[in-house]
Design an enzyme around this catalytic site. Structure first.
Site, PDB file in Angstrom:
ATOM      1  N   LYS A  24      15.715  -0.075  -0.597  1.00 49.14           N
ATOM      2  CA  LYS A  24      16.814   0.827  -0.227  1.00 49.14           C
ATOM      3  C   LYS A  24      17.605   0.250   0.953  1.00 49.14           C
ATOM      4  O   LYS A  24      18.839   0.242   0.958  1.00 49.14           O
ATOM      5  CB  LYS A  24      16.271   2.205   0.163  1.00 49.14           C
ATOM      6  CG  LYS A  24      15.510   2.932  -0.941  1.00 49.14           C
ATOM      7  CD  LYS A  24      14.752   4.154  -0.373  1.00 49.14           C
ATOM      8  CE  LYS A  24      13.742   4.680  -1.373  1.00 49.14           C
ATOM      9  NZ  LYS A  24      12.742   5.594  -0.757  1.00 49.14           N
ATOM     10  N   LYS A  74       8.276   5.714   6.317  1.00 48.42           N
ATOM     11  CA  LYS A  74       7.354   5.589   5.199  1.00 48.42           C
ATOM     12  C   LYS A  74       6.146   6.452   5.528  1.00 48.42           C
ATOM     13  O   LYS A  74       6.051   6.956   6.655  1.00 48.42           O
ATOM     14  CB  LYS A  74       6.919   4.144   5.005  1.00 48.42           C
ATOM     15  CG  LYS A  74       6.474   3.460   6.326  1.00 48.42           C
ATOM     16  CD  LYS A  74       6.173   1.979   6.157  1.00 48.42           C
ATOM     17  CE  LYS A  74       7.397   1.133   5.957  1.00 48.42           C
ATOM     18  NZ  LYS A  74       7.632   0.745   4.566  1.00 48.42           N
ATOM     19  N   ARG A  75       5.215   6.646   4.587  1.00 45.47           N
ATOM     20  CA  ARG A  75       4.027   7.410   4.930  1.00 45.47           C
ATOM     21  C   ARG A  75       3.279   6.749   6.085  1.00 45.47           C
ATOM     22  O   ARG A  75       3.343   5.529   6.258  1.00 45.47           O
ATOM     23  CB  ARG A  75       3.109   7.533   3.707  1.00 45.47           C
ATOM     24  CG  ARG A  75       3.537   8.614   2.770  1.00 45.47           C
ATOM     25  CD  ARG A  75       3.645   9.971   3.426  1.00 45.47           C
ATOM     26  NE  ARG A  75       2.320  10.513   3.650  1.00 45.47           N
ATOM     27  CZ  ARG A  75       1.765  11.453   2.911  1.00 45.47           C
ATOM     28  NH1 ARG A  75       2.435  12.001   1.897  1.00 45.47           N
ATOM     29  NH2 ARG A  75       0.543  11.894   3.168  1.00 45.47           N
ATOM     30  N   LYS A 126       0.084   0.230   6.871  1.00 44.90           N
ATOM     31  CA  LYS A 126       1.527   0.031   7.048  1.00 44.90           C
ATOM     32  C   LYS A 126       1.867  -0.358   8.494  1.00 44.90           C
ATOM     33  O   LYS A 126       2.974  -0.783   8.788  1.00 44.90           O
ATOM     34  CB  LYS A 126       2.297   1.286   6.632  1.00 44.90           C
ATOM     35  CG  LYS A 126       2.220   1.566   5.125  1.00 44.90           C
ATOM     36  CD  LYS A 126       2.972   2.844   4.760  1.00 44.90           C
ATOM     37  CE  LYS A 126       2.882   3.207   3.291  1.00 44.90           C
ATOM     38  NZ  LYS A 126       3.951   2.618   2.460  1.00 44.90           N
ATOM     39  N   THR A 170       9.254   0.449  -1.730  1.00 43.44           N
ATOM     40  CA  THR A 170      10.586   0.630  -2.300  1.00 43.44           C
ATOM     41  C   THR A 170      11.608   0.928  -1.208  1.00 43.44           C
ATOM     42  O   THR A 170      12.803   0.719  -1.410  1.00 43.44           O
ATOM     43  CB  THR A 170      10.615   1.770  -3.338  1.00 43.44           C
ATOM     44  OG1 THR A 170       9.961   2.915  -2.785  1.00 43.44           O
ATOM     45  CG2 THR A 170       9.941   1.351  -4.630  1.00 43.44           C
ATOM     46  N   HIS A 211      -1.115   1.121  -8.770  1.00 44.71           N
ATOM     47  CA  HIS A 211      -0.248   1.167  -7.594  1.00 44.71           C
ATOM     48  C   HIS A 211      -0.905   0.686  -6.318  1.00 44.71           C
ATOM     49  O   HIS A 211      -0.275   0.684  -5.268  1.00 44.71           O
ATOM     50  CB  HIS A 211       0.253   2.592  -7.363  1.00 44.71           C
ATOM     51  CG  HIS A 211       1.347   2.997  -8.294  1.00 44.71           C
ATOM     52  ND1 HIS A 211       2.678   2.780  -8.007  1.00 44.71           N
ATOM     53  CD2 HIS A 211       1.306   3.581  -9.504  1.00 44.71           C
ATOM     54  CE1 HIS A 211       3.407   3.238  -9.006  1.00 44.71           C
ATOM     55  NE2 HIS A 211       2.606   3.724  -9.932  1.00 44.71           N
TER      56      HIS A 211
HETATM   57  C1  LIG Z   1      11.440   5.527  -0.682  1.00 48.51           C
HETATM   58  C2  LIG Z   1      10.613   6.574  -0.058  1.00 48.51           C
HETATM   59  C3  LIG Z   1       9.269   6.324   0.232  1.00 48.51           C
HETATM   60  C4  LIG Z   1       8.610   4.992  -0.011  1.00 48.51           C
HETATM   61  O1  LIG Z   1       8.697   4.237   1.183  1.00 48.51           O
HETATM   62  P1  LIG Z   1       7.882   2.883   1.383  1.00 48.51           P
HETATM   63  O2  LIG Z   1       8.367   2.375   2.690  1.00 48.51           O
HETATM   64  O3  LIG Z   1       8.229   1.989   0.257  1.00 48.51           O
HETATM   65  O4  LIG Z   1       6.442   3.254   1.405  1.00 48.51           O
HETATM   66  C5  LIG Z   1       8.536   7.330   0.832  1.00 48.51           C
HETATM   67  N1  LIG Z   1       9.086   8.524   1.121  1.00 48.51           N
HETATM   68  C6  LIG Z   1      10.380   8.794   0.878  1.00 48.51           C
HETATM   69  C7  LIG Z   1      10.933  10.118   1.251  1.00 48.51           C
HETATM   70  C8  LIG Z   1      11.184   7.837   0.272  1.00 48.51           C
HETATM   71  O5  LIG Z   1      12.471   8.120   0.002  1.00 48.51           O
END
Ligand SMILES: *Cc1c(COP(=O)(O)O)cnc(C)c1O
Length: 767
Positions: free
Chosen positions: A618, A506-507, A512, A614, A328
């Site tokens: 979305k 995101k985290r 990022k 991911t 990952h």
């Molecule tokens: C989809 C999702 C992530 C992943 O987000 P990225 O921007 O792809 O790192 C992290 N936390 C939550 C709660 C999510 O639903």
């Protein structure tokens, strides 16, 4: 599921009476929630017969970020509106269950991916079961105090967990050198989307052996008994809150071993009971290792098979067939490495197997500088996985290519056929049907419902886009209104709904680059103040992110953004056209509300660092354009939707590689006064800096050791240029067309497609 309202209300009433001595009218929300959950569980129990003799895959993962179960379960069973109506008929409101805690047994993308894969596999009729840990406390709850992050324990079971069943008869004992613990599984059904399929998520809970293994317990001395009880429960106490970083804590190693040993013991015991030859385990099972966390399953299966009288070579042969490994991340700080002594200390027999693997590898006559599992007293878990596993996969094209070319170059040269790409995906049920039902209905009204289970079909909306625009805009406005109300209530910040919603959720991680986003906001702020930026398109910048509690810079970035928010929102002149909000406790349920209301999806990692992402998928599915770098799955998003329908900026992977060698960020700052002004705000007293962390943040970008590691300042000018272009494009018919073209092109990013690729290329199941 066949729904009979009268029967359902009777079931709920009986459960309320038996468990809580109450009735439909009097029950608290919590009691009603549990009774509704149990009523569904008992009604669907007969479907939960998975032992049909077909080969199954076990998805081994330290994290499952499931979110809230109730609405998704009811939707997949096809009874969401029936249950809502039934409850309404007795004066109760299904939406009251919005208060139910998320199951946040994961940190971010990796754990959410596992959740999407379970849902997709069930919906595609693929026999995939999850195996993991039932943490007592999930990812911490986040609040802000004076702009700083505060963490509180996440008591996710506060409302109870009607969806899981404790399966006492499948309990096993997991042994460490210094400790024995009882592992008890809790099974949660995973309902396929309206297809009657029910797969399983088995999460193990640790308990003292005590009454369970009475002999073992009696052998212990008094002091040991107390210690044993304490340590046993501690193993599953809490999820480690680190995303993309390795913490070398022994308790973490214990968690990892605990879950894989319990899962494998359970499976082997059943195979034996069924009279199966364990050397032919691959006929009935394979296992996907979700990152390195569960890789210790490999030597554990070797150990267990030898305990059954098989040789090391035989055991190795089985492992080489049943295990597959998903990588990952390419970040060195995230690749798991364990001190040999630590493993040898608590798991001597398992360590022996790792040594045997190293010896076997040495016996192949390869260059020991290139190929090793143990070196200089360190066990490299990814190398162990690659050496043994049948297949190794990256999670987006660009990521897999980097694995082949750089991270695992040597291994790829040795085993080119092992390496495959499976681009990540998201389930379109939770991430469109459930979170954005009116948009889903709009799509249904044009192209029918085939896309629910075959997302490629969503491209059929293309000819209808012009005609869908007005309705799409109304739906987006409604979603924005709802989100703004929710943010007002929970964060106390007012966002006018006619603003552009520019979102980065995101985290929190330096790679990022939330900091790049924040600096651009300051740049716009000062530009508006001094008149150099005129007619700024009214925009709300929305952030959501948790920082690992020990990650100093990530926490400094949160403080910085919260201070920028204060500055902007309390300045009357600027707040007429700009708002900034950092929402607290970002999680799956918050994501569901945010994703459908966003106008801009910020995906701005330094090229090469984000394996896939991911959330980018979305947003795309929900009709949002991407403002992003050529990184992770953004690359494939551009391929699918056309780069002209996204807003791409910044250095490419190749450029990053060259620039980084001679990078001197202060030179860039020296040539860009507006960037300098934004940066200086960190240190010139503009913001309160009680702990000095903003100053450290400034130094990390400018004068520190290897400054600006993630090239924030390098990409700044290009980012600001493209971002302003996007904001000025907003609102035109062309802009809205781009949004819907994104939805139309999102077919590839269904996790249904991902799990089918795993099933065909790796697991060989469901054919
Ligand atoms: C989809 C999702 C992530 C992943 O987000 P990225 O921007 O792809 O790192 C992290 N936390 C939550 C709660 C999510 O639903």
């Amino acid at each position: 599921m066949n729904f009979r309202k009268k029967q359902f209300l009777e079931d709920v009433s009986h459960i309320l009476a038996a468990d809580y001595a109450t009735d439909l009218a009097q029950a608290t929300r919590k009691e009603l929630y549990n009774a509704v959950g149990k009523a569904v569980m008992q009604e669907t129990y007969p479907d939960r017969k998975t032992e049909d003799g077909k080969k199954r895959c076990g998805y081994f993962s330290a994290e499952f970020l499931m979110g809230r179960a109730i609405f998704n379960n009811l939707m997949n069973l096809g009874i969401l509106s029936d249950v809502s109506d039934a409850l309404a008929s007795v004066g109760r409101d299904l939406n009251a269950f919005e208060e139910v805690e998320d199951a946040a047994l994961g940190n971010g993308g990796l754990g959410r991916l596992a959740a999407c894969y379970l849902e997709s596999a069930a919906s595609m009729g693929l026999p995939l079961d999850g195996y993991g840990i039932r943490y007592r406390y999930g990812l911490f709850r986040q609040t802000f105090k004076d702009g700083y992050q505060h963490e509180e324990g996440d008591d996710w079971l506060k409302w109870g967990d009607p969806w899981s069943v404790r399966v006492e008869r499948d309990a096993v004992v997991v042994e460490f050198a210094d400790l024995k613990v009882k592992a008890v599984p809790y099974d949660t059904p995973i309902f396929g989307y309206r297809n009657g399929v029910v797969n399983n998520l088995r999460l193990w809970s640790s308990e003292p052996v005590q009454a369970f293994d009475f002999e073992a317990f009696n052998e212990m001395k008094g002091e040991n008994k107390a210690k044993e009880n304490f340590d046993a429960t501690k193993i599953c106490d809490v999820l480690y809150p680190n995303d993309n970083t390795m913490v070398g804590k022994i308790l973490r190693l214990r968690q990892q071993y605990f879950m894989v040993s319990a899962s494998l013991q359970d499976i082997l015991r059943k195979q034996k009971a069924a009279g199966k030859d364990l050397l032919q385990l691959d006929r009935d099972y394979c296992f996907q290792l979700n990152d390195t966390h569960p890789v210790i399953a490999i030597p554990e299966l070797m150990r267990l098979l030898q305990k059954e009288g098989h040789t090391f070579e035989e055991a190795f042969g089985v492992c080489a067939k049943v295990f597959n490994f998903t990588n990952h991340t390419i970040m060195a700080e995230a690749l798991e490495k364990w001190d040999s002594l630590a493993i040898a200390d608590i798991l001597p027999d398992v360590y022996e197997q790792i040594v045997a693997c190293q010896k076997r590898l040495e016996g192949e006559g390869l260059d020991p500088e290139k190929y090793f599992i143990i070196r200089e007293g360190i066990v490299h878990m990814a190398n162990l996985a690659i050496y043994v596993a049948a297949k190794v996969n990256g999670v987006a094209e660009i990521h897999t290519n980097i694995l082949k070319r750089e991270t695992f170059k040597n291994w790829y040269e040795l085993y080119p056929e092992k390496f495959v790409n499976i681009t990540n995906g998201i389930t379109p049920r939770r991430w469109l049907l459930l979170n954005n039902p009116r948009f889903a209905e709009l799509i249904d009204s044009r192209i029918g419902t085939g896309w629910h289970t075959d997302l490629k079909e969503i491209s059929k909306i293309k000819p209808y886009i012009a005609d869908m625009l007005p309705a799409f805009r109304v739906i987006k406005e409604e979603n924005k209104r709802k989100l703004a109300a929710y943010i007002k209530e929970h964060e106390g910040v007012e966002i006018p709904e006619n603003f552009i919603f520019d979102v980065q959720v995101k985290r929190l991680h330096e790679y990022k680059r939330q900091l790049l986003n924040a600096l651009s906001i300051l740049y716009f702020y000062y530009g508006i103040k001094d008149g150099s930026i005129r007619d700024f398109p009214p925009t709300a910048f929305i952030f959501g992110a948790k920082a690992a509690p020990g990650y100093y810079m990530a926490k400094a970035i949160i403080k910085f953004i919260n201070e920028v928010a204060n500055l902007v929102n309390s300045d009357e002149e600027v707040s007429a056209v700009m708002r900034v909000v950092f929402v607290q406790n970002y999680n799956v349920s918050y994501a569901e509300k945010i994703v459908c209301a966003a106008d801009v999806s910020e995906q701005i990692s330094m090229a090469g660092m984000e394996a896939s992402g991911t959330s980018n998928m979305k947003f795309m599915l929900n009709g949002t354009v991407t403002l992003g770098t050529m990184d992770g799955a953004n690359v494939e998003i551009c391929e699918e939707a056309g780069a002209e329908n996204e807003y791409i900026f910044g250095a490419t992977v190749e450029e990053v590689a060259t620039v980084r060698r001679f990078y001197w960020p202060l030179e860039i700052v020296g040539q860009d006064p507006s960037l300098k002004r934004a940066l200086d705000a960190m240190i010139d007293g503009t913001f309160p800096d009680e702990t000095g962390s903003l100053k450290k943040l400034y130094e990390s970008l400018t004068t520190g050791h290897s400054p600006d590691r993630y090239l924030v300042l390098l990409d700044f000018a290009d980012y600001v240029r493209v971002k302003e272009e996007l904001l000025r494009d907003y609102g035109s018919d062309e802009f809205w067309t781009k949004c819907l073209l994104n939805t139309a092109a999102a077919g590839k990013f269904s996790s249904d497609r991902s799990v089918k690729e795993y099933a065909d290329l790796i697991w060989h199941i469901g054919c």
